[in-house]
Design an enzyme around this catalytic site. Sequence first.
Site, PDB file in Angstrom:
ATOM      1  N   CYS A   1      -5.771  10.198  27.759  1.00  0.00           N
ATOM      2  CA  CYS A   1      -6.178  10.002  26.288  1.00  0.00           C
ATOM      3  C   CYS A   1      -6.050  11.228  25.463  1.00  0.00           C
ATOM      4  O   CYS A   1      -6.279  11.162  24.205  1.00  0.00           O
ATOM      5  CB  CYS A   1      -7.288   9.141  26.011  1.00  0.00           C
TER       6      CYS A   1
ATOM      7  N   ASN B   1      -7.160   0.252  22.510  1.00  0.00           N
ATOM      8  CA  ASN B   1      -6.959   1.779  23.092  1.00  0.00           C
ATOM      9  C   ASN B   1      -5.782   1.885  23.745  1.00  0.00           C
ATOM     10  O   ASN B   1      -5.233   1.408  24.669  1.00  0.00           O
ATOM     11  CB  ASN B   1      -8.136   1.747  24.173  1.00  0.00           C
TER      12      ASN B   1
ATOM     13  N   HIS C   1      -9.484   9.657  18.617  1.00  0.00           N
ATOM     14  CA  HIS C   1      -8.699   8.642  19.486  1.00  0.00           C
ATOM     15  C   HIS C   1      -9.543   7.254  19.363  1.00  0.00           C
ATOM     16  O   HIS C   1     -10.514   7.146  19.407  1.00  0.00           O
ATOM     17  CB  HIS C   1      -9.234   9.139  20.967  1.00  0.00           C
TER      18      HIS C   1
HETATM   19  O1  UT7 Z   1      -9.383   6.087  26.247  1.00  0.00           O
HETATM   20  C1  UT7 Z   1     -10.586   5.883  27.273  1.00  0.00           C
HETATM   21  C2  UT7 Z   1     -11.935   5.932  26.938  1.00  0.00           C
HETATM   22  N1  UT7 Z   1     -12.689   4.985  27.002  1.00  0.00           N
HETATM   23  C3  UT7 Z   1     -13.727   4.570  26.464  1.00  0.00           C
HETATM   24  O2  UT7 Z   1     -13.935   5.263  25.428  1.00  0.00           O
HETATM   25  C4  UT7 Z   1     -14.650   3.665  26.943  1.00  0.00           C
HETATM   26  C5  UT7 Z   1     -16.159   3.908  26.665  1.00  0.00           C
HETATM   27  N2  UT7 Z   1     -16.884   2.487  26.873  1.00  0.00           N
HETATM   28  C6  UT7 Z   1     -17.115   1.740  26.228  1.00  0.00           C
HETATM   29  O3  UT7 Z   1     -16.438   1.471  24.971  1.00  0.00           O
HETATM   30  C7  UT7 Z   1     -17.997   0.674  26.610  1.00  0.00           C
HETATM   31  O4  UT7 Z   1     -18.726   1.039  27.937  1.00  0.00           O
HETATM   32  C8  UT7 Z   1     -17.204  -0.834  26.623  1.00  0.00           C
HETATM   33  C9  UT7 Z   1     -16.897  -1.590  25.417  1.00  0.00           C
HETATM   34  C10 UT7 Z   1     -16.101  -0.658  27.758  1.00  0.00           C
HETATM   35  C11 UT7 Z   1     -18.484  -1.948  27.607  1.00  0.00           C
HETATM   36  O5  UT7 Z   1     -19.687  -1.755  26.638  1.00  0.00           O
HETATM   37  P1  UT7 Z   1     -21.046  -1.782  27.443  1.00  0.00           P
HETATM   38  O6  UT7 Z   1     -22.011  -1.807  26.244  1.00  0.00           O
HETATM   39  O7  UT7 Z   1     -21.066  -0.264  28.056  1.00  0.00           O
HETATM   40  O8  UT7 Z   1     -21.025  -3.182  28.055  1.00  0.00           O
HETATM   41  P2  UT7 Z   1     -21.395  -3.153  29.754  1.00  0.00           P
HETATM   42  O9  UT7 Z   1     -20.274  -2.951  30.262  1.00  0.00           O
HETATM   43  O10 UT7 Z   1     -22.799  -2.573  30.025  1.00  0.00           O
HETATM   44  O11 UT7 Z   1     -21.558  -4.885  29.528  1.00  0.00           O
HETATM   45  C12 UT7 Z   1     -22.681  -5.434  29.122  1.00  0.00           C
HETATM   46  C13 UT7 Z   1     -22.503  -7.013  29.160  1.00  0.00           C
HETATM   47  C14 UT7 Z   1     -22.621  -7.294  30.723  1.00  0.00           C
HETATM   48  O12 UT7 Z   1     -23.264  -8.427  31.008  1.00  0.00           O
HETATM   49  P3  UT7 Z   1     -24.849  -8.440  31.583  1.00  0.00           P
HETATM   50  O13 UT7 Z   1     -24.498  -7.753  32.943  1.00  0.00           O
HETATM   51  O14 UT7 Z   1     -25.555  -7.566  30.564  1.00  0.00           O
HETATM   52  O15 UT7 Z   1     -24.979  -9.819  31.791  1.00  0.00           O
HETATM   53  C15 UT7 Z   1     -21.156  -7.427  31.226  1.00  0.00           C
HETATM   54  O16 UT7 Z   1     -20.884  -8.378  32.030  1.00  0.00           O
HETATM   55  O17 UT7 Z   1     -21.526  -7.639  28.981  1.00  0.00           O
HETATM   56  C16 UT7 Z   1     -20.509  -8.336  29.808  1.00  0.00           C
HETATM   57  N3  UT7 Z   1     -19.148  -8.053  29.648  1.00  0.00           N
HETATM   58  C17 UT7 Z   1     -18.485  -8.881  28.991  1.00  0.00           C
HETATM   59  N4  UT7 Z   1     -18.765  -9.983  28.122  1.00  0.00           N
HETATM   60  C18 UT7 Z   1     -17.805 -10.639  27.514  1.00  0.00           C
HETATM   61  C19 UT7 Z   1     -18.261  -6.856  29.872  1.00  0.00           C
HETATM   62  N5  UT7 Z   1     -17.233  -7.045  29.724  1.00  0.00           N
HETATM   63  C20 UT7 Z   1     -17.309  -8.374  29.060  1.00  0.00           C
HETATM   64  C21 UT7 Z   1     -16.236  -9.288  28.224  1.00  0.00           C
HETATM   65  N6  UT7 Z   1     -16.590 -10.238  27.307  1.00  0.00           N
HETATM   66  N7  UT7 Z   1     -14.819  -8.753  27.898  1.00  0.00           N
END
Ligand code: UT7
Length: 309
Positions: free
Chosen positions: A113, A266, A236
């Site tokens: 990226c 992204n 980005h």
């Molecule tokens: O260019 C590459 C650079 N990449 C990035 O910049 C990514 C950076 N990271 C992020 O943007 C965030 O970490 C994410 C948006 C990917 C995820 O957000 P988060 O606040 O870190 O969420 P999480 O992975 O901790 O998930 C929170 C909850 C989980 O449920 P529980 O365990 O709390 O019950 C996940 O299972 O959200 C759930 N979850 C979803 N729910 C609905 C994860 N993905 C989804 C989804 N839809 N697609």
Amino acid sequence: MAGLKFTGFGAAAGEVTVTNDGMKQYVDTNDAWIRRKTGIHQRHFAVKQTNCDLAVRACETALKNAKTDASEIDALIVCTATPDRTTPSVANEAAARLGMGERVLTMDLNGACSGFIYGCITANALLASHTCRKVLIAGSERLSQVINMKDRTTCILFGDGAGAAVAEYSEDGLFQSLSGLIYNDQALYCSRFNPALSMQGQEVYHFAVSKVPEATEAILKESNLTTDDIDWFVFHQANERIIDSAAHKLGLKKEKCFKNIAEYGNTSAASIALALGEMQEQNLLKPGQKIVCVGFGAGLTYGAMVTEL
Ligand code: UT7
């Protein structure tokens, strides 16, 4: 001062638009979660188009906007982590399809990226050393080929697209850049085999919310500029919350931070170039404006540049 000067930009996106609700065909997700966590409303997938098709479309528009014929380009750098094949490169094929001359220098550059920033740093070096007079830098990704459609934490983030920029060397040009690496091969990993892409989301998130403002401050300091001197900040497009957090930490006016993540998701190495292409299309870019761009991603890498249009 002297350095790389952009003369035209272009953008292209995959031909199939998939809304957040459309992602429900793959995983258990919902529109509200995706919008709240990322700011993404939809993404574009290239189902029939190749990476090279996207790159060529973006390059054609950039050349048109720069009023430059493909035969005038001395080097084509395609920044990509998702080439159509290992060799020949996307850049080889794109140069031929665009009608560039036999003496053209072509390469694919994998900076994930941060790729487009790496490409511009490379282009600036080729121009400053007078190895090349005009360089075309594209960021082009077909991420739909490598994302794991069963992993709801990653598949909803990415899209396919391309952006391109024509650059020349100017005696009164401004180009300052920096790059960095904090090695972590697990935070964002893409194998050669399917399912390919895995990510430790919070690891990357914390890296980004600290490095984007840090790199912005560093590049401004090295250029003897302040945030007030800058017309546009193009970060980005990985997550709207990362962009807003960086803007907040830097005390930026919201309208100076360009965002199109809602529409494209992204697109990795394409994202900054695609944003610049869209900004030109929307008539937002004017001669004399100063722009700061910051990329970050797998590696973990980051890169920043400041330039004047
Ligand atoms: O260019 C590459 C650079 N990449 C990035 O910049 C990514 C950076 N990271 C992020 O943007 C965030 O970490 C994410 C948006 C990917 C995820 O957000 P988060 O606040 O870190 O969420 P999480 O992975 O901790 O998930 C929170 C909850 C989980 O449920 P529980 O365990 O709390 O019950 C996940 O299972 O959200 C759930 N979850 C979803 N729910 C609905 C994860 N993905 C989804 C989804 N839809 N697609």
